[in-house]
Design a protein around this motif. Structure first.
Motif, PDB file in Angstrom:
ATOM      1  N   TRP A 154      -3.624   9.133   4.873  1.00  0.00           N
ATOM      2  CA  TRP A 154      -3.463   9.031   3.601  1.00  0.00           C
ATOM      3  C   TRP A 154      -4.223   8.165   2.892  1.00  0.00           C
ATOM      4  O   TRP A 154      -3.988   7.688   1.822  1.00  0.00           O
ATOM      5  N   ARG A 155      -5.361   7.852   3.604  1.00  0.00           N
ATOM      6  CA  ARG A 155      -6.215   6.944   2.946  1.00  0.00           C
ATOM      7  C   ARG A 155      -6.615   7.133   1.576  1.00  0.00           C
ATOM      8  O   ARG A 155      -6.884   6.521   0.490  1.00  0.00           O
ATOM      9  N   CYS A 180      -4.971   8.941  -0.621  1.00  0.00           N
ATOM     10  CA  CYS A 180      -3.857   8.815  -1.623  1.00  0.00           C
ATOM     11  C   CYS A 180      -3.761   7.328  -2.042  1.00  0.00           C
ATOM     12  O   CYS A 180      -3.262   6.998  -2.942  1.00  0.00           O
ATOM     13  N   ALA A 181      -4.190   6.392  -1.120  1.00  0.00           N
ATOM     14  CA  ALA A 181      -4.118   5.077  -1.367  1.00  0.00           C
ATOM     15  C   ALA A 181      -5.205   4.330  -2.388  1.00  0.00           C
ATOM     16  O   ALA A 181      -5.274   3.153  -2.669  1.00  0.00           O
ATOM     17  N   TYR A 215      -0.539  11.864  -4.467  1.00  0.00           N
ATOM     18  CA  TYR A 215       0.732  11.781  -3.406  1.00  0.00           C
ATOM     19  C   TYR A 215       2.189  12.553  -4.028  1.00  0.00           C
ATOM     20  O   TYR A 215       2.453  13.504  -3.404  1.00  0.00           O
ATOM     21  N   ARG A 248       0.890   3.913  -3.111  1.00  0.00           N
ATOM     22  CA  ARG A 248       0.767   5.382  -2.691  1.00  0.00           C
ATOM     23  C   ARG A 248       1.622   6.333  -3.203  1.00  0.00           C
ATOM     24  O   ARG A 248       1.229   7.252  -3.787  1.00  0.00           O
ATOM     25  N   GLU A 249       2.966   5.959  -3.084  1.00  0.00           N
ATOM     26  CA  GLU A 249       3.797   6.861  -3.389  1.00  0.00           C
ATOM     27  C   GLU A 249       3.929   6.872  -5.032  1.00  0.00           C
ATOM     28  O   GLU A 249       4.422   8.018  -5.516  1.00  0.00           O
ATOM     29  N   ARG A 276      -7.952   3.044  -5.071  1.00  0.00           N
ATOM     30  CA  ARG A 276      -7.717   2.737  -6.289  1.00  0.00           C
ATOM     31  C   ARG A 276      -8.532   3.450  -7.265  1.00  0.00           C
ATOM     32  O   ARG A 276      -9.237   3.934  -7.323  1.00  0.00           O
ATOM     33  N   ARG A 315       1.329   7.495  -6.851  1.00  0.00           N
ATOM     34  CA  ARG A 315       0.310   8.045  -7.315  1.00  0.00           C
ATOM     35  C   ARG A 315       0.702   9.481  -7.451  1.00  0.00           C
ATOM     36  O   ARG A 315       1.243  10.149  -6.742  1.00  0.00           O
ATOM     37  N   ARG A 362       0.790  -1.040   0.043  1.00  0.00           N
ATOM     38  CA  ARG A 362       0.077  -0.113   0.211  1.00  0.00           C
ATOM     39  C   ARG A 362       0.937   1.215  -0.067  1.00  0.00           C
ATOM     40  O   ARG A 362       0.637   2.131  -0.696  1.00  0.00           O
ATOM     41  N   ALA A 363       1.874   1.241   0.848  1.00  0.00           N
ATOM     42  CA  ALA A 363       2.753   2.288   0.617  1.00  0.00           C
ATOM     43  C   ALA A 363       3.573   2.812  -0.497  1.00  0.00           C
ATOM     44  O   ALA A 363       3.658   3.928  -0.862  1.00  0.00           O
TER      45      ALA A 363
END
Length: 150
Positions: free
Chosen positions: A144-145, A147-148, A19, A13-14, A150, A16, A9-10
């Protein structure tokens, strides 16, 4: 949640754009000169450190520390993939006792640590100890949800 899922997930996220824009704006707001010594404390997969290392004109030094060997391993891999591995000193260490002398860093950045450590006050005390007097201690605790997603 399983550690592999957290790691995936991390990393996702990075990658995207949302982010990356956020981190870029965040670095802009720090108004760095480009020559600072920066500590990214509880760096996770190193997203902030890598973004800073890629900034045009940044000639300072970046130390990125996390207490997870697995996260540091991934941070190193991502830094290598992005061509900034030689610009960041990644290490796994106990966040409550960093081993750096007092007053080592111009900027200490702590992201999303406060709810993820058993004693955040000790980590913050250590962050403050390693900071040069009158310099920047930057705390960010975000959700951060978004940014994570889909």
């Amino acid at each position: 949640m399983e550690f592999a899922a957290i790691l995936n997930r991390a990393v996702a996220r990075e990658g995207r754009e949302k982010y990356r824009r956020f981190v870029s704006q965040y670095i802009d707001a720090l108004a760095l000169s480009g020559t600072e010594t920066v500590l990214d404390l509880a760096c996770g997969t190193g997203g902030f450190a890598r973004a800073l290392a890629m900034r045009p004109g940044f000639k300072g030094s970046i130390t990125a520390i996390d207490n997870s060997v697995e996260l540091i391993r991934m941070a190193r891999q991502l830094a290598y993939k992005e061509g900034v591995d030689g610009l960041i000193n990644f290490s796994a260490a106990q966040l409550h006792r960093l081993g750096h002398p007092s007053g080592t860093f111009d900027v200490v950045v702590v992201h999303t640590l406060l709810s993820n450590d058993v004693d955040p006050a000790l980590v913050l005390a250590e962050a403050r100890r390693t900071l040069r007097p009158g310099q920047k201690l930057v705390l960010f605790h975000g959700d951060w949800r978004g940014c994570a997603a889909r």
